[in-house]
Design an enzyme around this catalytic site. Sequence first.
Site, mmCIF file in Angstrom:
data_model
loop_
_atom_site.group_PDB
_atom_site.id
_atom_site.type_symbol
_atom_site.label_atom_id
_atom_site.label_comp_id
_atom_site.label_asym_id
_atom_site.label_seq_id
_atom_site.Cartn_x
_atom_site.Cartn_y
_atom_site.Cartn_z
ATOM 1 N N GLU A 1 1.043 -0.454 -4.824
ATOM 2 C CA GLU A 1 0.463 0.605 -5.138
ATOM 3 C C GLU A 1 0.760 2.018 -5.399
ATOM 4 O O GLU A 1 0.116 2.937 -4.561
ATOM 5 C CB GLU A 1 -0.988 -0.093 -4.403
ATOM 6 C CG GLU A 1 -2.486 0.978 -4.186
ATOM 7 C CD GLU A 1 -2.502 2.420 -3.447
ATOM 8 O OE1 GLU A 1 -3.411 3.124 -4.012
ATOM 9 O OE2 GLU A 1 -1.812 2.349 -2.162
ATOM 10 N N ASP B 1 0.640 -0.947 -0.194
ATOM 11 C CA ASP B 1 -0.134 -0.110 0.170
ATOM 12 C C ASP B 1 1.150 1.676 -0.339
ATOM 13 O O ASP B 1 1.643 1.213 0.927
ATOM 14 C CB ASP B 1 -0.995 0.343 1.331
ATOM 15 C CG ASP B 1 -1.688 1.116 0.836
ATOM 16 O OD1 ASP B 1 -2.586 1.171 0.540
ATOM 17 O OD2 ASP B 1 -1.861 1.820 2.361
HETATM 18 C C1 GLC Z 1 -3.762 3.628 -0.289
HETATM 19 C C2 GLC Z 1 -4.967 2.816 -0.208
HETATM 20 C C3 GLC Z 1 -6.512 4.115 0.749
HETATM 21 C C4 GLC Z 1 -5.754 4.505 1.597
HETATM 22 C C5 GLC Z 1 -4.709 5.109 1.514
HETATM 23 C C6 GLC Z 1 -4.002 4.713 2.948
HETATM 24 O O1 GLC Z 1 -4.161 4.703 -1.190
HETATM 25 O O2 GLC Z 1 -5.850 2.268 -1.450
HETATM 26 O O3 GLC Z 1 -7.806 3.724 0.291
HETATM 27 O O4 GLC Z 1 -6.743 5.870 2.166
HETATM 28 O O5 GLC Z 1 -3.490 4.441 1.061
HETATM 29 O O6 GLC Z 1 -3.702 4.128 3.840
#
Ligand code: GLC
Length: 648
Positions: free
Chosen positions: A325, A283
């Site tokens: 991500e 993430d």
């Molecule tokens: C990523 C997740 C998102 C979250 C962010 C902070 O972008 O996909 O949903 O708010 O991380 O953890």
Amino acid sequence: MYDYLLHQEINSALLKFRIGKEEDDLSFYSRLIANGSTIQSLYHELYKQHPRAGTQFNLLIDTLAAAHKIRKPALKKTDVAKAEKGHWFLSNEITGMSLYVDQFCGSLSNLGDKLSYFDKLGVNFLHLMPLFESPAGESDGGYAVSDFRKINDRFGTLEDLIALQQKMNTAGMYLMTDFVMNHTSRLQEWAIKAKEGDPHYQEYFYMYDDRTMPDIFEQTMPDIFPETAPGSFTYVPECDKWVMTVFHNYQWDLNFSNPAVFVEMLNIILFYANLGMDVLRIDAPAFIWKEPGTTCQNLPKAHTLLRLLKQCVQVVSPGMALLGEAIVAPKEIMYYFGTGNYTAKECDFAYNATQMALQWDALATGDTRVMLAAQHELLKKPYGSSWITYTRCHDDIGLGYDDYMIQQASFNPYQHRKFLKDFYSGNTPGSTATGALFSVNPKTQDARISGTLASLCGLEKAISNNDEAAINTAINRIILMQACSFFIGGLPMLFYGDEVGYTNDYSYLSNPAKNYDNRWMHRPVIDWNKNNNIEMEGSSEQRIFKATQQLISLRKRLSMVADLSNLTWLTPYNIHVAGFLRQKEDQRLFCFFNFKNEVAFVDWQAVKEKGNPPIVLYDHWNQQEHLVGRDREFLIIEPYSFSLLEAK
Ligand code: GLC
């Protein structure tokens, strides 16, 4: 190069963890020796100057050996099977779905009973949204983790997860979960100790006695949630300090410039690897390294950190791929696949967020020129890495592609983005979409878009107006959007509910833990009575489900769709149509997607320019054979429809 001290350290770890001469031990040993000096040099790039660099490095090697020692034989066998397949994750036979366990079916054990639903649809890969403990009132959908090793009670137990993994594995399915790397919940053990004044744990975070450093950082750090969590630091009264909180104020950023944090988090990654994850979603990797005077995003050392992780994961669990991500600009995203000697050796996957947003762009304008203007960047993805392709996920849609791409399509970037935001939030006369703006930045007027696939495609309005023709159009749009993302290359990831056309769910508004975040409108609670309508002849659920099912099964049959760096864009004879070629050896699939609400005519010349001109084409979607016409004769594509033409 041989390094006596490094190899002494490796030997002592092998002895300490009694790693011997079993076949899997020898493979582990070979991998550790093969990657050892790279691990060391990446580690030195990050931590050479740190006073505890040496002891933490020894701990890192021990961590690898300990994780190997407890990796189950069944998982080691899967590692070998995957290695024998080569890049197993590039396959056209994998289709994923992302879901919240509780909203989908209540618990992990119930999920085990739903495998036949996925099988029916053709989905054989699940992304389970954050599973680990997260405080109910301040969880950011699970992305504020308070215990990295304990499953949230709402979902079940670790045993339930292991049982599910085994069941899925037996059924030939793959599993992915999140590794929330950038931050912890303020209620996580290290954060609590830091709050209590323990200096060891205070060094796990970016904590400062006064506003001097926070002020310096905030000069150049953009706000992520400007409406609900402006600024990047939060005051902690318990210890009278300021802590960095890039996302919400309850999400404390981990300080990866401290090698102890790296080793702790490596331990957690390997814990997930040993639970049998096939892919780990890292993430927010763009944020993991911070330096004053920068945006604290996409910094070179964030990449060094990811490379180091990749090398370590390869040693212990070579079958587990990593998804970064990073939702960043088209040029930036390429770096997450690695560069130079590390090309295709950093993240195995990244989200193709640019293509996703560009499909929404094309759907609103009926014009594919902006999409085309971005492709030269997206085509740089190296062989051996892959995209996650998607139309919707749990997050908002950001229009993060470059201004010059919009200009190349003869639009004004500001006006164009404004049009898209108005269109999808339903603020333009004639807009069919029902969505909302997310995270509007009052300073820049930047905003992203929330809403489900179906609502943004017009189904919500069409149903409420009881307009049969509009319902048909909305369904065609939904299928067009899915089809384009299924065939463009990468692992398609459905978002749960979209396979049956869920419209926005407004129940979040009455929940104080959610009502400040409109992303919840597109995270539905599944009503299985609605899903059971897939059996009802002519229902919209059935039509969407069947089309999705058919697309998945087609994709599995057409091996030229595997992501083998085998995508070529065709000359755009018609600006309303996105056309590309997927090719593997002499198998060719010409794909055309009409983003306009009018019949499109595509000059047959388009298919004659890439290699041997085909004579006969079979359209797998419309189940129709075409004789390729002469120039200035046309392939005809219905409004919001598409053709998947295999050269015979
Ligand atoms: C990523 C997740 C998102 C979250 C962010 C902070 O972008 O996909 O949903 O708010 O991380 O953890």
